[in-house]
Design an enzyme around this catalytic site. Structure first.
Site, PDB file in Angstrom:
ATOM      1  CB  SER A 132      -0.937   0.019   1.210  1.00  0.00           C
ATOM      2  OG  SER A 132      -0.301   0.527   2.336  1.00  0.00           O
TER       3      SER A 132
ATOM      4  CE  LYS B 130      -3.283   1.935   4.493  1.00  0.00           C
ATOM      5  NZ  LYS B 130      -2.723   0.670   5.019  1.00  0.00           N
TER       6      LYS B 130
END
Lengths: 241, 241
Positions: A159, A198
């Site tokens: 990601s 993230k």
DNA sequence: ATAGTACACGAACATTTGTGCGATGTCAAG
DNA sequence: CTTGACATCGCACAAATGTTCGTGTACTAT
């Protein structure tokens, strides 16, 4: 369950085991733990060790000397707190050869605690007890930041690929409860019971955990701020080919 | 000094310690070693252990149960042939000189020798590590056991951005004269008198040094094979944020 | 042959080290 | 106040484990 939920003694025990194992390459005995943590009775150490085993923070081999090992991935999950004063957890302990050896060197010794998901977060990070593959050491000038409370995780998933953090990379994090917008962080999401890597963005009371991958399969995670706990901020990335 | 110079017993002992430590997360006792290697007397195990310590292949803490640890870098140096039965690291390696003069500490010290361009010329890579601008230390399992001398360079430029190697990153290279197609290498280009970081591709007698950047500003460099000298192959990338 | 060195054996020995158990203190619930 | 789970302490004990020492064998150099 959080690291600070443990009794002070148990926290000290865990920190000591980590420091001792890192510097000696073998685990401490019950008595060595007791001496360091300030427990005079071996049975009390044994008692707390059993507690920690119940929490799956360590595993023990009964009737075996030094028969214990840390479950580092789980430790990372619950947010192992490092020693404030010395920064480097390894020198948190006093009176040991380890600390003496450590004191004179300007090095950062960083444990690789386990894996972190960057992608679809995995519920519980599958864990083996103490992974001897894992610690890295950098020297002074290599890290610009205030040296302290560092740990490392292996990245799983893609990601963050646009941030040049790939599957299999190792990220070094500085342990901290807060972070700035734009920082790459490891965040524990309450309710989902998962940790993920993230970019952080705050919007009012909401926290956005932004992936760095154009693929629509990767979507931001948006949660109330009180449901997200920051475990640390990425300060370095290491990749082995 | 080579691994095969050791007595069969000593070889077995080393392999067993490695296997045991890997699976138990703590070192074996003298008797456990003896049982496995087929030595009935604890004193004989002790004797051979002391020998191994003289060779700096292990280190011991006297009067401490399980007080021993492998010196993996040194083991790699002398070319430890791992036991196929135990799975891991099954490949036989002929270890050569690495940088492990600090044998007791079981670490790889890697000098940061300078900068490497992704498009700019830089001086030659010295074969003798001297005057490094810094150094990095990694430990044992962080690198799949190196078979050659390691060194590091700081990346300048963005030609490898698609390979997630950014401007300012540090690449760790293993010194070698040859490399496989697809390896990321530091290559010296004769005539141009410059070293550059690129992907390697061979086509007949020609060598293609491929950038990893879609921007047309970055073009492959194609040269006769005898005009290109490989300095080393990238085995690791480190980025400080 | 004689002495020396390296390696091996086994048993006795001395610590090290995990375990078991009774006793004590604390604190909140009944 | 009593009760009972927790956490702690000290100590004795047994098992685990490193060390020492006398002896034996093979090979080498003198």
């Amino acid at each position: 369950m959080h690291f600070s939920d443990l009794s002070m003694r148990q926290q000290k025990i865990l920190r000591f085991i980590l420091a001792f194992t890192t510097s000696h390459h073998y685990p401490p005995t019950i008595r060595e733990i007791g001496d360091e943590v300030g427990i005079s009775s071996t049975s009390v150490v044994n008692y707390n060790l059993s507690k920690l085993e119940d929490f799956e923070l360590i595993s023990r081999d009964r009737e075996v000397s030094r028969g214990l090992s840390l479950n580092l991935p789980r430790l990372a999950e619950i947010g192992l707190a490092f020693d404030e004063a010395n920064g480097n957890y390894a020198s948190a302990m006093d009176g040991l050869a380890a600390s003496a050896e450590n004191a004179r060197s300007h090095r950062f010794r960083i444990p690789v605690l386990g894996k972190i998901a960057a992608g679809q977060p995995i519920p519980v990070i599958p864990s083996e007890p103490y992974d001897p593959e894992g610690w890295i050491e950098l020297t002074e000038g290599m890290l610009s930041l205030p040296t302290g409370r560092l740990f490392a995780l292996r990245v799983q998933g893609n990601s963050m690929i646009d941030a040049s953090v790939l599957n299999g990379d190792i990220v070094i994090l500085q342990q901290q409860e807060t972070a700035n917008n734009g920082d790459m962080v490891a965040a524990w999401i309450e309710g989902d019971e998962e940790t993920t890597l993230k970019y952080l963005r705050r919007e009012g009371d909401m926290v956005h955990l932004m992936p760095a991958n154009p693929n629509p399969e990767y979507q931001p995670i948006v949660r109330p701020a009180d449901k997200v706990r920051i475990n640390g901020k990425v300060v370095s990335v290491i990749r082995m080919l």
